[in-house]
Design a protein around this motif. Structure first.
Motif, PDB file in Angstrom:
ATOM      1  N   LEU A 124     -12.363  -2.878   1.526  1.00 32.02           N
ATOM      2  CA  LEU A 124     -11.953  -3.392   2.771  1.00 32.02           C
ATOM      3  C   LEU A 124     -11.074  -4.683   2.536  1.00 32.02           C
ATOM      4  N   ALA A 125     -10.990  -5.281   1.632  1.00 32.17           N
ATOM      5  CA  ALA A 125     -10.005  -6.245   1.114  1.00 32.17           C
ATOM      6  C   ALA A 125      -8.547  -6.003   1.485  1.00 32.17           C
ATOM      7  N   ASN A 126      -8.259  -4.735   1.423  1.00 32.29           N
ATOM      8  CA  ASN A 126      -6.801  -4.364   1.486  1.00 32.29           C
ATOM      9  C   ASN A 126      -6.728  -3.746   2.902  1.00 32.29           C
ATOM     10  N   GLU A 127      -6.415  -4.608   3.855  1.00 36.21           N
ATOM     11  CA  GLU A 127      -6.331  -4.133   5.382  1.00 36.21           C
ATOM     12  C   GLU A 127      -5.498  -3.094   5.595  1.00 36.21           C
ATOM     13  N   SER A 128      -4.372  -2.883   4.718  1.00 39.67           N
ATOM     14  CA  SER A 128      -3.576  -1.721   4.844  1.00 39.67           C
ATOM     15  C   SER A 128      -4.175  -0.412   4.852  1.00 39.67           C
ATOM     16  N   LEU A 129      -5.328  -0.395   4.135  1.00 36.72           N
ATOM     17  CA  LEU A 129      -5.923   0.904   3.654  1.00 36.72           C
ATOM     18  C   LEU A 129      -6.849   1.361   4.986  1.00 36.72           C
TER      19      LEU A 129
END
Length: 215
Positions: free
Chosen positions: A125-130
């Motif tokens: 979840l730390a990578n919002e683009s995912l």
């Protein structure tokens, strides 16, 4: 893992799951038996049925499932809307990959669009683009992560996105949470976040409590 108490009177929950829930494929019962034998936590059959129905009504394009288990809830969602693209995350690779075999037994492997990811839910979840284009979030992972997941997703999820959290009644311990247990405090914190920030929400009192709300 010791058995956790049901929110129902003795005997009624097993009766509901075995006698009253419509299961679209007998493999669901096989998965339930395996989970019980191996002490793998999964949603109840009644919860799976409600989850599947919610998905069938909303028909999300993209689902993000946080906590695969052995794929039981994943396959209920596939049954709800086979055209949904589902990404399901779990840190236990050997357990999560059982999903593939059960999907094959159900004859769904060529009909569904499911991607398994092995790793930490929080790291993912730390990578919002995912997840910025996800329409539907199903959360059923470590309870101590529930408030963090809400605070991460709620402000940045796209408008109209749906959220479903399992275990929000936490085996009845919401009545008398133990402040020494991080899981108890996390579930109560999630409720506080939802009640203070979400204008409308619905509690489905099936299984261990299923909470639904939309952005």
């Amino acid at each position: 893992m010791k058995p956790r108490p049901s929110i129902y009177i003795d005997g009624i929950e097993p009766f509901i799951d075995s006698e009253l829930v419509y299961k679209p494929n007998p493999v669901f019962s096989e998965m339930e038996r395996y989970a019980k034998e191996k002490n793998i936590p999964i949603v109840t059959a009644a919860t799976g049925g409600v989850l599947s129905q919610i998905v069938s009504f909303i028909k999300p394009n993209k689902i993000l499932e946080l906590g695969t288990g052995l794929g039981y809830s994943t396959l209920w969602m596939v049954k709800g809307n086979p055209s949904s693209n589902i990404i399901t995350i779990d840190r236990h690779e050997e357990q999560a990959k059982l999903l593939d075999g059960y999907a094959q037994k159900m004859g769904l492997e060529s009909q569904m669009d499911v991607t398994r990811v092995t790793g930490s839910v929080i790291d993912y979840l730390a990578n919002e683009s995912l997840w910025k284009d996800v329409d539907f979030f199903f959360v059923d992972c470590d309870k101590i992560t529930y408030p963090t997941i809400f605070r991460t997703l709620w402000p940045k999820a796209k408008k109209g996105a749906s959220f479903v959290y399992d275990n929000v009644l936490w085996h009845g311990r919401v009545l008398d949470p133990d402040p020494k247990k991080p899981s108890d405090m996390a579930v109560m914190e999630l409720w506080n976040e939802v009640k203070s920030q979400v204008s409308e929400y619905t509690l489905f009192p099936v299984g261990d409590g299923l909470l639904f709300f939309q952005k």
